[in-house]
Design a protein around this motif. Structure first.
Motif, PDB file in Angstrom:
ATOM      1  N   PHE A   1     -57.100 -59.324 -53.719  1.00 13.83           N
ATOM      2  CA  PHE A   1     -55.680 -59.057 -53.908  1.00 13.83           C
ATOM      3  C   PHE A   1     -54.965 -58.642 -52.622  1.00 13.83           C
ATOM      4  O   PHE A   1     -53.739 -58.662 -52.562  1.00 13.83           O
ATOM      5  N   LEU A   2     -55.703 -58.288 -51.593  1.00 15.79           N
ATOM      6  CA  LEU A   2     -55.083 -57.993 -50.305  1.00 15.79           C
ATOM      7  C   LEU A   2     -54.831 -59.255 -49.487  1.00 15.79           C
ATOM      8  O   LEU A   2     -54.168 -59.204 -48.454  1.00 15.79           O
ATOM      9  N   ARG A   3     -55.347 -60.390 -49.947  1.00 18.91           N
ATOM     10  CA  ARG A   3     -55.295 -61.627 -49.170  1.00 18.91           C
ATOM     11  C   ARG A   3     -54.267 -62.586 -49.763  1.00 18.91           C
ATOM     12  O   ARG A   3     -54.425 -63.079 -50.875  1.00 18.91           O
ATOM     13  N   ALA A   4     -53.224 -62.849 -49.015  1.00 11.59           N
ATOM     14  CA  ALA A   4     -52.160 -63.732 -49.485  1.00 11.59           C
ATOM     15  C   ALA A   4     -52.625 -65.170 -49.641  1.00 11.59           C
ATOM     16  O   ALA A   4     -51.965 -65.977 -50.297  1.00 11.59           O
ATOM     17  N   SER A   5     -53.754 -65.512 -49.041  1.00 10.13           N
ATOM     18  CA  SER A   5     -54.295 -66.866 -49.208  1.00 10.13           C
ATOM     19  C   SER A   5     -54.987 -67.031 -50.561  1.00 10.13           C
ATOM     20  O   SER A   5     -55.229 -68.157 -51.007  1.00 10.13           O
ATOM     21  N   CYS A   6     -55.298 -65.901 -51.232  1.00 10.94           N
ATOM     22  CA  CYS A   6     -55.988 -65.935 -52.529  1.00 10.94           C
ATOM     23  C   CYS A   6     -55.064 -65.525 -53.675  1.00 10.94           C
ATOM     24  O   CYS A   6     -55.104 -66.114 -54.760  1.00 10.94           O
ATOM     25  N   VAL A   7     -54.286 -64.477 -53.431  1.00 11.35           N
ATOM     26  CA  VAL A   7     -53.378 -63.949 -54.449  1.00 11.35           C
ATOM     27  C   VAL A   7     -52.020 -63.707 -53.800  1.00 11.35           C
ATOM     28  O   VAL A   7     -51.938 -63.107 -52.730  1.00 11.35           O
ATOM     29  N   ARG A   8     -50.963 -64.166 -54.447  1.00 14.92           N
ATOM     30  CA  ARG A   8     -49.604 -63.952 -53.956  1.00 14.92           C
ATOM     31  C   ARG A   8     -48.844 -63.196 -55.053  1.00 14.92           C
ATOM     32  O   ARG A   8     -48.813 -63.654 -56.204  1.00 14.92           O
ATOM     33  N   MET A   9     -48.208 -62.093 -54.695  1.00 14.15           N
ATOM     34  CA  MET A   9     -47.527 -61.280 -55.710  1.00 14.15           C
ATOM     35  C   MET A   9     -46.069 -61.014 -55.331  1.00 14.15           C
ATOM     36  O   MET A   9     -45.725 -60.954 -54.155  1.00 14.15           O
ATOM     37  N   PHE A  10     -45.241 -60.843 -56.373  1.00  9.82           N
ATOM     38  CA  PHE A  10     -43.835 -60.487 -56.222  1.00  9.82           C
ATOM     39  C   PHE A  10     -43.523 -59.403 -57.250  1.00  9.82           C
ATOM     40  O   PHE A  10     -43.951 -59.496 -58.399  1.00  9.82           O
ATOM     41  N   VAL A  11     -42.771 -58.377 -56.837  1.00 13.93           N
ATOM     42  CA  VAL A  11     -42.415 -57.315 -57.771  1.00 13.93           C
ATOM     43  C   VAL A  11     -40.931 -57.374 -58.078  1.00 13.93           C
ATOM     44  O   VAL A  11     -40.105 -57.659 -57.199  1.00 13.93           O
ATOM     45  N   TYR A  12     -40.585 -57.122 -59.347  1.00 16.84           N
ATOM     46  CA  TYR A  12     -39.199 -57.107 -59.814  1.00 16.84           C
ATOM     47  C   TYR A  12     -38.955 -55.807 -60.558  1.00 16.84           C
ATOM     48  O   TYR A  12     -39.689 -55.461 -61.488  1.00 16.84           O
ATOM     49  N   SER A  13     -37.920 -55.081 -60.132  1.00 14.83           N
ATOM     50  CA  SER A  13     -37.607 -53.783 -60.721  1.00 14.83           C
ATOM     51  C   SER A  13     -36.356 -53.882 -61.583  1.00 14.83           C
ATOM     52  O   SER A  13     -35.370 -54.519 -61.201  1.00 14.83           O
ATOM     53  N   ALA A  14     -36.409 -53.234 -62.751  1.00 16.69           N
ATOM     54  CA  ALA A  14     -35.295 -53.315 -63.694  1.00 16.69           C
ATOM     55  C   ALA A  14     -34.067 -52.563 -63.198  1.00 16.69           C
ATOM     56  O   ALA A  14     -32.937 -52.928 -63.533  1.00 16.69           O
ATOM     57  N   ASP A  15     -34.269 -51.526 -62.388  1.00 15.33           N
ATOM     58  CA  ASP A  15     -33.133 -50.805 -61.825  1.00 15.33           C
ATOM     59  C   ASP A  15     -32.567 -51.611 -60.652  1.00 15.33           C
ATOM     60  O   ASP A  15     -33.256 -51.821 -59.644  1.00 15.33           O
ATOM     61  N   PRO A  16     -31.330 -52.076 -60.741  1.00 17.41           N
ATOM     62  CA  PRO A  16     -30.781 -52.951 -59.688  1.00 17.41           C
ATOM     63  C   PRO A  16     -30.659 -52.263 -58.332  1.00 17.41           C
ATOM     64  O   PRO A  16     -30.796 -52.917 -57.298  1.00 17.41           O
ATOM     65  N   THR A  17     -30.420 -50.956 -58.331  1.00 18.70           N
ATOM     66  CA  THR A  17     -30.296 -50.235 -57.060  1.00 18.70           C
ATOM     67  C   THR A  17     -31.617 -50.226 -56.312  1.00 18.70           C
ATOM     68  O   THR A  17     -31.682 -50.565 -55.119  1.00 18.70           O
ATOM     69  N   PHE A  18     -32.684 -49.837 -56.996  1.00 12.33           N
ATOM     70  CA  PHE A  18     -33.987 -49.815 -56.316  1.00 12.33           C
ATOM     71  C   PHE A  18     -34.439 -51.225 -55.950  1.00 12.33           C
ATOM     72  O   PHE A  18     -35.031 -51.437 -54.883  1.00 12.33           O
ATOM     73  N   HIS A  19     -34.182 -52.180 -56.829  1.00 10.70           N
ATOM     74  CA  HIS A  19     -34.590 -53.559 -56.543  1.00 10.70           C
ATOM     75  C   HIS A  19     -33.970 -54.034 -55.224  1.00 10.70           C
ATOM     76  O   HIS A  19     -34.634 -54.688 -54.409  1.00 10.70           O
ATOM     77  N   ALA A  20     -32.691 -53.688 -55.000  1.00  6.39           N
ATOM     78  CA  ALA A  20     -32.003 -54.101 -53.772  1.00  6.39           C
ATOM     79  C   ALA A  20     -32.501 -53.316 -52.559  1.00  6.39           C
ATOM     80  O   ALA A  20     -32.500 -53.832 -51.435  1.00  6.39           O
ATOM     81  N   ASN A  21     -32.950 -52.073 -52.776  1.00  8.20           N
ATOM     82  CA  ASN A  21     -33.347 -51.200 -51.668  1.00  8.20           C
ATOM     83  C   ASN A  21     -34.850 -51.166 -51.399  1.00  8.20           C
ATOM     84  O   ASN A  21     -35.296 -50.452 -50.502  1.00  8.20           O
ATOM     85  N   ARG A  22     -35.625 -51.924 -52.160  1.00  8.00           N
ATOM     86  CA  ARG A  22     -37.068 -51.737 -52.110  1.00  8.00           C
ATOM     87  C   ARG A  22     -37.670 -51.974 -50.729  1.00  8.00           C
ATOM     88  O   ARG A  22     -38.558 -51.226 -50.288  1.00  8.00           O
ATOM     89  N   CYS A  23     -37.253 -52.990 -50.018  1.00  4.24           N
ATOM     90  CA  CYS A  23     -37.817 -53.258 -48.681  1.00  4.24           C
ATOM     91  C   CYS A  23     -37.550 -52.089 -47.728  1.00  4.24           C
ATOM     92  O   CYS A  23     -38.418 -51.710 -46.935  1.00  4.24           O
ATOM     93  N   LYS A  24     -36.351 -51.511 -47.817  1.00  3.99           N
ATOM     94  CA  LYS A  24     -36.038 -50.338 -46.990  1.00  3.99           C
ATOM     95  C   LYS A  24     -36.933 -49.161 -47.380  1.00  3.99           C
ATOM     96  O   LYS A  24     -37.404 -48.408 -46.523  1.00  3.99           O
ATOM     97  N   PHE A  25     -37.139 -49.001 -48.693  1.00  3.31           N
ATOM     98  CA  PHE A  25     -38.013 -47.926 -49.177  1.00  3.31           C
ATOM     99  C   PHE A  25     -39.424 -48.094 -48.642  1.00  3.31           C
ATOM    100  O   PHE A  25     -40.053 -47.130 -48.181  1.00  3.31           O
ATOM    101  N   GLN A  26     -39.942 -49.324 -48.675  1.00  2.00           N
ATOM    102  CA  GLN A  26     -41.289 -49.576 -48.157  1.00  2.00           C
ATOM    103  C   GLN A  26     -41.377 -49.270 -46.660  1.00  2.00           C
ATOM    104  O   GLN A  26     -42.359 -48.691 -46.187  1.00  2.00           O
ATOM    105  N   ALA A  27     -40.352 -49.647 -45.928  1.00  4.93           N
ATOM    106  CA  ALA A  27     -40.348 -49.381 -44.481  1.00  4.93           C
ATOM    107  C   ALA A  27     -40.403 -47.875 -44.213  1.00  4.93           C
ATOM    108  O   ALA A  27     -41.128 -47.411 -43.311  1.00  4.93           O
ATOM    109  N   LYS A  28     -39.650 -47.090 -44.989  1.00  6.56           N
ATOM    110  CA  LYS A  28     -39.658 -45.637 -44.822  1.00  6.56           C
ATOM    111  C   LYS A  28     -40.998 -45.036 -45.230  1.00  6.56           C
ATOM    112  O   LYS A  28     -41.475 -44.073 -44.602  1.00  6.56           O
ATOM    113  N   LEU A  29     -41.611 -45.579 -46.274  1.00  7.62           N
ATOM    114  CA  LEU A  29     -42.940 -45.116 -46.669  1.00  7.62           C
ATOM    115  C   LEU A  29     -43.951 -45.356 -45.548  1.00  7.62           C
ATOM    116  O   LEU A  29     -44.781 -44.489 -45.229  1.00  7.62           O
TER     117      LEU A  29
END
Length: 786
Positions: A706-734
């Motif tokens: 699951f860490l290998r994009a050549s074997c498994v590819r994943m996408f996450v979708y959040s029901a809260d529109p605010t977090f969904h739009a901000n998620r990449c920024k949140f990951q960068a801060k994490l």
């Protein structure tokens, strides 16, 4: 004489060797479609059996569809049937006439008999069949057959509907609507022939058990060995069938109240006193007890006169049912992470809707809504309340009554993972086995197969037919702009990846922050593409014993609690193979907005950070910073003592694409509770075919893969529109927070040792992998990058 049978195919053609059954509302007359199949070499069956090859399903297919899925039978729509015939077209009128003639050929009637056949109406009253119909029934009964199909009933001359008579379970089944009626046989002469026929069909009875005035009710044994009452309507159903069979028979049904959303087939066996789910094979012990049911209106002290009177009217009973609804309590999940009570009138309204199986239930008539007049949607399948005007969602639950507590999901799947984190000793050193070494993977799907899969299209839309209306997202998602956008994107991803990848969906809520933190850690240490997805499992230790689906299936029989077992929770995920199907547990379009659990997770994030090698002195401070960060970017943090997200929607969907070469190694098809579904095995082959796809799966989320994009590819979708739009920024801060902790080779090595549970594998590097984890969306969406 013998029972009428559907004519078998005599020609060779594109459907040779295949058997078909028709169900639901079809665009052409069933006689014409049957003739088409026969003319193309196929065989038409009137009922579902394990030997059937294909069910051709139209609109409203009824219980046949559920039974076909339980048996693993391929399901086609009319378009797929026409494509398979490859232009064979409709048979000539002459061929159709020959087919109908075979089907309706008259048979000689038996000698006059004193036997009376009766059918039960909707009020529970028994009515006699006409003399002509009694002769037809008795003729076939005397022949010793267990069932037969006919269209020759006197009331059916203008309709031509096919009916199946099941002597084994004493049922009359309309094969167009799948509706059933109980039948019985009374006053049989004691001839040798009748005795012989009765010996061949021991389930047949000649009369009800005499009423003795005493009341009885039914109970089932739970997993703790305690007896629980069936719901009143279910108890009455079982008692009625018990009396029909004199307590010695058995019957199958999909009509239990707890089964409305699932439509599973249950078999109740009075000889063994058991109730068995045909799909899962799960069985429970049942028993019949003297005395009225605790929910029986006739036993209420306040209404003895009405209830005990044999002349009680339907209006009085209906009134009494409404009064009883007031004894049930409904609750909603408040912003401060506690359950609050609905107003008494609102609770009664919800209970009446729940009892009538009105799900989803749409209303404006709530006491707190008199000023705003917003439209509220209640989904009793997953216990959610959605304000369709504002988009806010809440969990709800039902307390009291014989059906017990409904909703709340206090121990849902993602919560189960947290309990594993809380109890496991992750710091105990172990030697990493070969299964934790980096696997080698080489794509091997042929271009021909890729083109075939692309032609079949998105997995969730297969079987929908060409030129159909827009996909059905369900009333809750369909009314929500952000929800529709997310579902549109997920189907677009399916179209992009369908050639070489199969897709699965995992719903979660309470575990969201943990999944996000694991993804950020994996980005720093293992180049995981955390901008696009969360990571459900990171710690390697449990995968030493259960590295794949084969190992999981080997252990599964030893788990009395099935997929609730900590061993499963540590390595596995529950999922579904379609975004749109009505699966029996957590269908995406029902649970996306709110997710699938509620409840406090205090201390779990700290436990995870410690397991990932964060120094003990820094764990609490880092956890607090992460919770504050979640609040800032809109991620619901109530489970960790933080604030609720702006919309109140805590749901997330993880879209998981797995290379087709790896499906059977890491995923297996399942019924509820993880029971293996052998009818869809091998899963990779099932998912590569056309036709509607549905059903649950269990996934071994091995980080090696699951860490290998050549074997498994994943996408996450959040029901809260605010977090969904901000998620990449949140990951960068994490990742920035983690960089302050994992700022040297030594600190990263220590963290990796915590994750691996001891010795580091030879392939791992102590260099900071954060920059290498970044990838453009255009490249990430390329199905075949290496």
């Amino acid at each position: 004489s013998r029972a009428r049978a559907m004519p078998k195919a005599k020609k060779k053609g594109p459907l040779s060797g295949k058997s078909f059954c028709l169900s639901g509302k079809l665009s052409k007359a069933r006689g014409k479609i049957s003739a088409m199949i026969i003319n193309a070499g196929g065989e038409v069956k009137s009922s579902i059996s394990k030997k059937l090859d294909v069910l051709v399903a139209g609109d409203d297919p009824g219980s046949k569809l559920s039974l076909a899925k339980a048996y693993g039978i391929e399901i086609w729509d009319e378009d797929e049937l026409n494509e398979a015939i490859e232009g064979g077209g409709i048979s000539s009128d002459e061929e159709i006439k020959v087919y109908k003639k075979k089907l309706t050929k008259k048979k000689k009637t038996p000698p006059c008999s004193d036997v009376v056949w009766e059918w039960e109406d909707d009020e529970g009253e028994w009515n006699k069949f006409s003399k002509e119909d009694r002769l037809l029934l008795e003729e076939n009964y005397q022949s010793g057959v267990k069932n037969f199909v006919t269209k020759d009933f006197s009331w059916n001359k203008d309709h031509g509907t096919l009916y199946k008579i099941d002597f084994h379970n004493l049922l009359q089944i309309n094969l167009d609507s799948d509706s059933e009626r109980a039948i019985r046989r009374c006053g049989a002469p004691k001839s040798k022939k009748a005795k012989k026929a009765k010996k061949a069909t021991p389930m047949v009875v000649e009369a009800d058990i005499p009423e003795d005035g005493a009341k009885h009710s039914w109970q089932w044994m739970d997993d703790e060995g305690d007896w629980q009452y069936f719901a009143l309507e279910d108890s009455e159903l079982v008692e009625k069938r018990y009396r029909m069979t004199k307590g010695k028979g058995m019957f199958s049904t999909t009509d239990f109240s707890f089964n409305k959303a699932h439509n599973s087939v249950y078999v109740v066996n009075f000889k063994k006193m058991s109730q068995r789910n045909v799909e899962t094979g799960a069985s429970r012990t049942i028993r019949r007890v003297s005395g009225p049911h605790p929910d029986d209106d006739a036993d209420d002290d306040d209404d003895e006169d009405v209830a005990s009177s044999s002349t009680a009217t339907k209006a009085e009973k209906k009134k009494k049912k409404k009064e009883k609804a007031g004894k049930i309590e409904w609750q909603w999940w408040m912003d401060d992470s506690k359950w609050g009570k609905f107003d008494k009138d609102d609770s009664k309204l919800l209970e009446e809707a729940y009892q009538s199986n009105a799900s989803p239930f749409v209303t404006r008539d709530l006491s707190f809504n008199k000023i705003h007049q917003s439209l509220y949607i209640f989904d009793f399948l997953v216990m959610t309340q959605v304000n369709s005007d504002s988009g806010t969602s809440r969990k709800i639950r039902r307390l009291g009554g014989s059906k017990g507590t409904k909703g709340g999901h206090d121990k849902a799947e993602d919560d189960g993972y947290t309990s594993v984190l809380k109890s496991a000793d992750w710091e105990a050193p172990i030697e990493v086995k070969a299964s934790s070494k980096a696997p080698t993977f080489h794509p091997s799907i042929s271009v021909k197969d890729v083109v075939k899969q692309q032609k079949l299209g998105p997995q969730s839309l297969r079987g929908a037919g060409k030129g159909k209306a827009k996909p059905d997202y369900g009333p809750i998602v369909q009314k929500d702009k952000h929800g529709r956008k997310c579902f549109d994107e997920m189907l677009a991803n399916e179209k992009t990846f369908c050639g070489e990848w199969a897709v699965f969906y995992h719903s979660y809520s309470a575990a969201a922050l943990m999944y996000e933190v694991q993804a950020a850690v994996a980005a720093c240490l293992f180049r995981f593409k955390s901008d696009y997805a969360t990571l459900p499992r990171l710690l390697w230790k449990p995968f030493n014993d259960i590295p794949d689906a084969k190992a999981m299936l080997k252990e599964f029989p030893t788990w009395p609690d099935r997929d609730h077992n900590p061993r499963f929770r540590a390595v596995g995920l529950c999922g579904t193979s379609s975004l749109l199907a009505h699966d029996s547990e957590a269908p995406p379009k029902s649970v996306f907005l709110m997710g699938y659990s509620v409840g406090p997770l205090t201390g779990i994030l700290e436990r995870l950070l410690a397991a990932c090698g964060v120094p003990k002195k820094q764990v609490n401070a880092l956890a607090k910073k992460m919770i504050k960060l979640a609040e800032k970017y809109g991620l619901d943090a109530r489970g960790h003592g933080g604030k609720m997200c702006k919309s109140g929607r805590a749901g997330h969907l993880l879209q998981i694409f797995v290379r087709r070469e790896l499906i059977d190694k890491y995923v297996y098809p399942a019924f509820p509770y993880g029971v293996p579904d052998n009818k869809r095995n091998p899963l990779g082959e099932y998912l590569s075919r056309g036709g509607q796809k549905s059903g649950q799966v269990r996934i071994t989320v091995n980080p090696d893969v699951f860490l290998r994009a050549s074997c498994v590819r994943m996408f996450v979708y959040s029901a809260d529109p605010t977090f969904h739009a901000n998620r990449c920024k949140f990951q960068a801060k994490l990742r920035d927070l983690l960089d302050d902790i994992l700022d040297s080779d030594n600190s990263r090595a220590k963290a990796a040792k915590g994750i691996f549970g001891g010795k580091l594998p030879s392939w791992w590097s102590s260099e900071d992998q954060t920059d290498a984890s970044k990838m453009s969306k255009k490249r990430y969406l390329m199905p075949d990058f290496s």
